[in-house]
Design an enzyme around this catalytic site. Structure first.
Site, PDB file in Angstrom:
ATOM      1  N   ASP A 215       0.835  -1.207   0.000  1.00 17.98           N
ATOM      2  CA  ASP A 215       0.000   0.000   0.000  1.00 17.98           C
ATOM      3  C   ASP A 215       0.868   1.254   0.000  1.00 17.98           C
ATOM      4  OD1 ASP A 215      -2.473   1.264  -0.086  1.00 17.98           O
ATOM      5  OD2 ASP A 215      -2.646   1.376   2.093  1.00 17.98           O
TER       6      ASP A 215
ATOM      7  N   ASN B  13     -10.690  -3.249  -5.493  1.00 18.27           N
ATOM      8  CA  ASN B  13      -9.953  -2.284  -6.325  1.00 18.27           C
ATOM      9  C   ASN B  13     -10.565  -2.112  -7.719  1.00 18.27           C
ATOM     10  OD1 ASN B  13      -6.718  -3.193  -4.913  1.00 18.27           O
ATOM     11  ND2 ASN B  13      -7.997  -1.443  -4.422  1.00 18.27           N
TER      12      ASN B  13
END
Ligand code: IPE
Ligand code: IPE
Ligand code: MG
Length: 257
Positions: free
Chosen positions: A30, A78
């Site tokens: 991330d 996502n």
């Protein structure tokens, strides 16, 4: 310090392995978007730069004798990102599968996919399938790629598969246990993660390996994914080696073999 013994000649078997080294590391990559924004670049530039960090992570884990590394590269959630970004991520994923192919084969690193590979665009899916097929003989390390992966969905799909079998009389409900549920998860071929590392400073799992991480040690790093390197990994390994895994027992019980 963390020992390097697990990949030395005559490496220990599972029962005598160095417990201070995680057998399976699961990594939540991330911070790519923030890395790019800090430089006034489009988010995709952060994902592109993140590819170098993936290479560093795989090499560093291999050099330290970690047997299994799973990378959370694209979550089921996502897909709801802007189309341009999703397209960029799929292109980078294909690029990864092609550019790393030879090194992964040469180093005996077997690639496995967790998640829903079928949902990926065909060029990306094909490149990943080729990588999985060509690396299949690798026995030095397993590299898991979590692509279009969602932990809850993986459990729901497993439960559905079991329910279909139960309805057909092939499974007796009383016999369903952890092991049988596990066997229907896309992670079934991997050991549970010992250590989950998340870069980028957020302290959450974001639907990653929910069932499998029941007793994983969690490590959160402020480092943004594109800046990840061997020193970030070593900090996580050092923290891990200091933890006492108790699985519900007391500290005294764990200390007394
Ligand atoms: C991680 O970086 C990559 C993926 C989730 C695919 P992000 O894109 O989430 O980066 P931030 O969190 O916005 O910085
Ligand atoms: C988690 O990162 C998913 C991956 C790293 C692939 P996100 O950036 O999507 O997670 P949230 O939305 O901040 O929880
Ligand atoms: Mg993020």
């Amino acid at each position: 310090m963390v020992s390097d013994a697990a990949h030395a000649p005559g490496a220990p078997t599972d029962t005598m392995r160095d417990l201070s080294l995680p057998r399976h590391i699961a990594l939540i990559l991330d911070g790519n978007g923030r890395w790019a924004s800090q430089r006034g670049l489009p988010r995709t530039a952060g994902h592109q730069e993140g590819l170098h960090a993936v290479r560093r992570a795989v090499r560093a884990c291999r050099d330290r004798g970690v047997r299994c590394l799973t990378l959370y590269a694209f979550s089921a959630a996502n897909w709801s990102r802007p189309k341009d970004e999703v397209d960029g991520l799929m292109r980078i994923c294909k690029e990864f599968a092609e550019s790393e192919h030879d090194e992964l084969v040469a180093n005996g690193i077997r690639v496995e996919v967790v998640g829903e590979l079928d949902e990926l665009p065909t060029p990306t899916r094909r490149a990943v399938e080729r990588l999985v097929k060509d690396t299949a003989p690798g026995d030095r390390m397993t590299l898991g790629l979590a692509l279009s992966y969602g932990g809850r969905r993986d459990v729901v799909n497993a439960m559905r598969a079991i329910a279909v079998r139960a309805a057909a009389g092939l499974v007796i409900p009383e016999e369903i246990d952890e092991a049988s549920l596990r066997s229907f998860l896309t992670t079934s071929a991997m050991p549970d993660p010992d250590l989950v590392i998340r870069t980028g400073g957020e302290q959450r799992l974001s639907d990653f390996l929910l069932f499998e991480s029941a007793y994983a040690e969690l490590y959160f790093s402020e480092t943004l994914w594109p800046d990840f390197d061997a020193s970030t990994l070593d900090a996580a390994l050092t923290a891990y080696a200091r933890r006492q895994r108790r699985y519900g027992r007391t500290s005294e019980q764990v200390a007394t073999p």
